[in-house]
Design a protein around this motif. Structure first.
Motif, short mmCIF file in Angstrom:
data_model
loop_
_atom_site.label_atom_id
_atom_site.label_comp_id
_atom_site.label_asym_id
_atom_site.label_seq_id
_atom_site.Cartn_x
_atom_site.Cartn_y
_atom_site.Cartn_z
N PRO A 8 0.80 -1.22 0.00
CA PRO A 8 0.00 0.00 0.00
C PRO A 8 0.83 1.27 0.00
O PRO A 8 0.48 2.26 -0.64
N LEU A 9 1.96 1.30 0.73
CA LEU A 9 2.80 2.49 0.75
C LEU A 9 3.50 2.69 -0.57
O LEU A 9 3.69 3.82 -1.04
N ILE A 10 3.91 1.60 -1.20
CA ILE A 10 4.51 1.72 -2.53
C ILE A 10 3.48 2.27 -3.51
O ILE A 10 3.78 3.12 -4.34
N ALA A 11 2.24 1.79 -3.40
CA ALA A 11 1.19 2.30 -4.28
C ALA A 11 0.99 3.79 -4.08
O ALA A 11 0.80 4.55 -5.02
N LEU A 12 1.03 4.24 -2.81
CA LEU A 12 0.88 5.66 -2.53
C LEU A 12 2.02 6.45 -3.12
O LEU A 12 1.83 7.54 -3.67
N ALA A 64 0.42 6.19 8.69
CA ALA A 64 1.12 7.48 8.63
C ALA A 64 0.15 8.66 8.61
O ALA A 64 0.57 9.80 8.36
N LEU A 65 -1.14 8.42 8.90
CA LEU A 65 -2.13 9.49 8.86
C LEU A 65 -1.85 10.53 9.94
O LEU A 65 -1.62 10.20 11.11
N VAL A 66 -1.90 11.80 9.55
CA VAL A 66 -1.79 12.92 10.48
C VAL A 66 -2.92 13.90 10.19
O VAL A 66 -3.08 14.36 9.05
N VAL A 67 -3.72 14.22 11.21
CA VAL A 67 -4.78 15.21 11.09
C VAL A 67 -4.34 16.46 11.84
O VAL A 67 -3.96 16.39 13.01
N THR A 68 -4.39 17.59 11.15
CA THR A 68 -3.96 18.86 11.74
C THR A 68 -5.15 19.80 11.85
O THR A 68 -5.95 19.93 10.92
N GLY A 69 -5.27 20.47 13.01
CA GLY A 69 -6.38 21.37 13.26
C GLY A 69 -6.07 22.80 12.85
O GLY A 69 -4.95 23.13 12.43
N TYR A 99 -9.34 22.00 8.76
CA TYR A 99 -8.57 20.84 9.18
C TYR A 99 -7.96 20.18 7.94
O TYR A 99 -8.52 20.24 6.85
N LYS A 100 -6.82 19.51 8.14
CA LYS A 100 -6.18 18.78 7.05
C LYS A 100 -5.87 17.36 7.49
O LYS A 100 -5.31 17.14 8.56
N ALA A 101 -6.26 16.40 6.66
CA ALA A 101 -5.84 15.01 6.85
C ALA A 101 -4.78 14.72 5.81
O ALA A 101 -4.98 14.99 4.62
N ALA A 102 -3.63 14.20 6.22
CA ALA A 102 -2.51 14.00 5.30
C ALA A 102 -1.80 12.68 5.58
O ALA A 102 -1.67 12.27 6.74
N LYS A 140 21.80 2.02 -8.29
CA LYS A 140 20.97 3.09 -8.82
C LYS A 140 19.84 3.36 -7.83
O LYS A 140 19.13 2.45 -7.43
N VAL A 141 19.71 4.63 -7.43
CA VAL A 141 18.80 4.97 -6.34
C VAL A 141 17.82 6.06 -6.78
O VAL A 141 18.19 7.03 -7.44
N THR A 142 16.55 5.88 -6.43
CA THR A 142 15.53 6.91 -6.60
C THR A 142 14.87 7.15 -5.25
O THR A 142 14.41 6.21 -4.59
N ARG A 143 14.85 8.41 -4.83
CA ARG A 143 14.19 8.78 -3.58
C ARG A 143 12.84 9.42 -3.91
O ARG A 143 12.76 10.31 -4.76
N THR A 144 11.79 8.95 -3.25
CA THR A 144 10.44 9.43 -3.53
C THR A 144 9.88 10.17 -2.32
O THR A 144 10.11 9.78 -1.18
N ALA A 145 9.14 11.22 -2.61
CA ALA A 145 8.43 11.96 -1.56
C ALA A 145 6.99 12.12 -2.04
O ALA A 145 6.75 12.74 -3.08
N SER A 146 6.05 11.55 -1.32
CA SER A 146 4.64 11.61 -1.73
C SER A 146 3.81 12.24 -0.63
O SER A 146 4.06 12.06 0.56
N ARG A 147 2.80 12.97 -1.06
CA ARG A 147 1.91 13.66 -0.13
C ARG A 147 0.47 13.51 -0.63
O ARG A 147 0.17 13.84 -1.78
#
Length: 274
Positions: A8-12, A64-69, A99-102, A140-147
């Motif tokens: 699931p995290l790879i899919a994200l 890894a869900l974070v909800v911010t008020g 509010y934000k869910a991320a 060979k390396v690829t770094r990913t950042a997803s939001r």
């Protein structure tokens, strides 16, 4: 042995890279984006699906869900469950504002040769540095950042949750996502590591694809300030998607190019009627 990141995290991390009608997209959809109630709650569905906003593939993990008020403080989600096809959680909105869910992830994907054998790795930075064999070759390396994000407001909108972190690809809206209306112009700004994302591709796809038979995608690119001004023709829930760098055309007989870094951003927003 190198640890493997769960599917699931790879899919994200990767879903935002494809913008076609058959991509598996991760998404979070709140029951309402504007709530006016003395006892304000929202319920959020979260899944990875082939049909946009359809529950047809697998749940989105909430680890890894974070909800911010509205005040920038973290809010603990309630009644979180993960089923066979979707996850669900509730948020009690005790304060007025947005509010934000991320769900944010930073991962490493790599390939290398060890004793002449091809190996692959998917995991986090710490594990990669610890477990990569010292005698690995052709690394060979690829770094990913997803939001992945969605937004909902209680009684009024506010902007504290849009304060950028300065890491990866981020949306800093000029027009608030909970103030979008059909037929009206809206402006958003995209940032890469806190700086304007100039000429950044942007996609907006309405839900209900299965009933239209066409994607109905709106695609534009940002200007030099990283901004996009657009008009949404109809009300509904929309999927926002952007990725960097732009995909390169495949070369026959060669493996797909692996950039050193990939960044994706996705969100669900609601466009209200005029």
């Amino acid at each position: 042995m190198l640890k493997q990141l769960n599917k699931p995290l790879i899919a994200l991390a990767l879903a935002g890279l494809a913008l076609n009608a058959h991509a598996h997209r991760p998404w979070m959809v709140p029951s309402s984006t504007m709530v006016e109630s003395k006892d304000a709650w929202v319920t959020v569905d979260a899944a990875i699906s082939e049909g946009l906003f359809e529950i047809d593939h697998q749940p989105l993990r909430l680890d890894a869900l974070v909800v911010t008020g509205p005040d920038g403080a973290k809010v603990t989600p309630a009644n979180a469950i993960t089923g066979r096809l979707r996850s669900v959680f509730d948020v009690k909105m005790e304060k007025p504002g947005t509010y934000k869910a991320a769900i944010v992830s930073q991962n490493v994907m790599a390939s290398y040769k060890l004793n002449g054998e091809q190996k692959r790795f998917r995991g986090n930075e710490e594990t990669f540095k610890k477990d990569l064999p010292a005698d690995a070759q052709d690394v060979k390396v690829t770094r990913t950042a997803s939001r992945l994000e969605t937004f909902f407001s209680n009684a009024e909108t506010s902007t504290e949750v849009f304060k950028p972190t300065g890491v990866g690809l981020e949306l800093v809206p000029v027009t608030h996502p909970n103030d979008l209306r059909a037929g009206e112009k809206a402006t958003w700004r995209f940032l890469i590591d806190g700086k304007p994302a100039a000429n950044q591709a942007f996609s907006l796809v309405p839900g209900g694809v299965r009933y239209r038979g066409v994607l109905g995608e709106i695609r534009q690119n940002t200007d030099a300030k990283g901004e996009i001004t657009f008009t949404v023709p109809a009300a509904g829930m929309y999927y926002v998607n952007s990725s960097w760098p732009a995909a390169t055309p495949p070369v026959a007989g060669q493996p797909p190019a692996m950039p050193e870094r990939r960044m994706t951003y996705a969100a669900t927003v609601e466009v209200l009627p005029e």
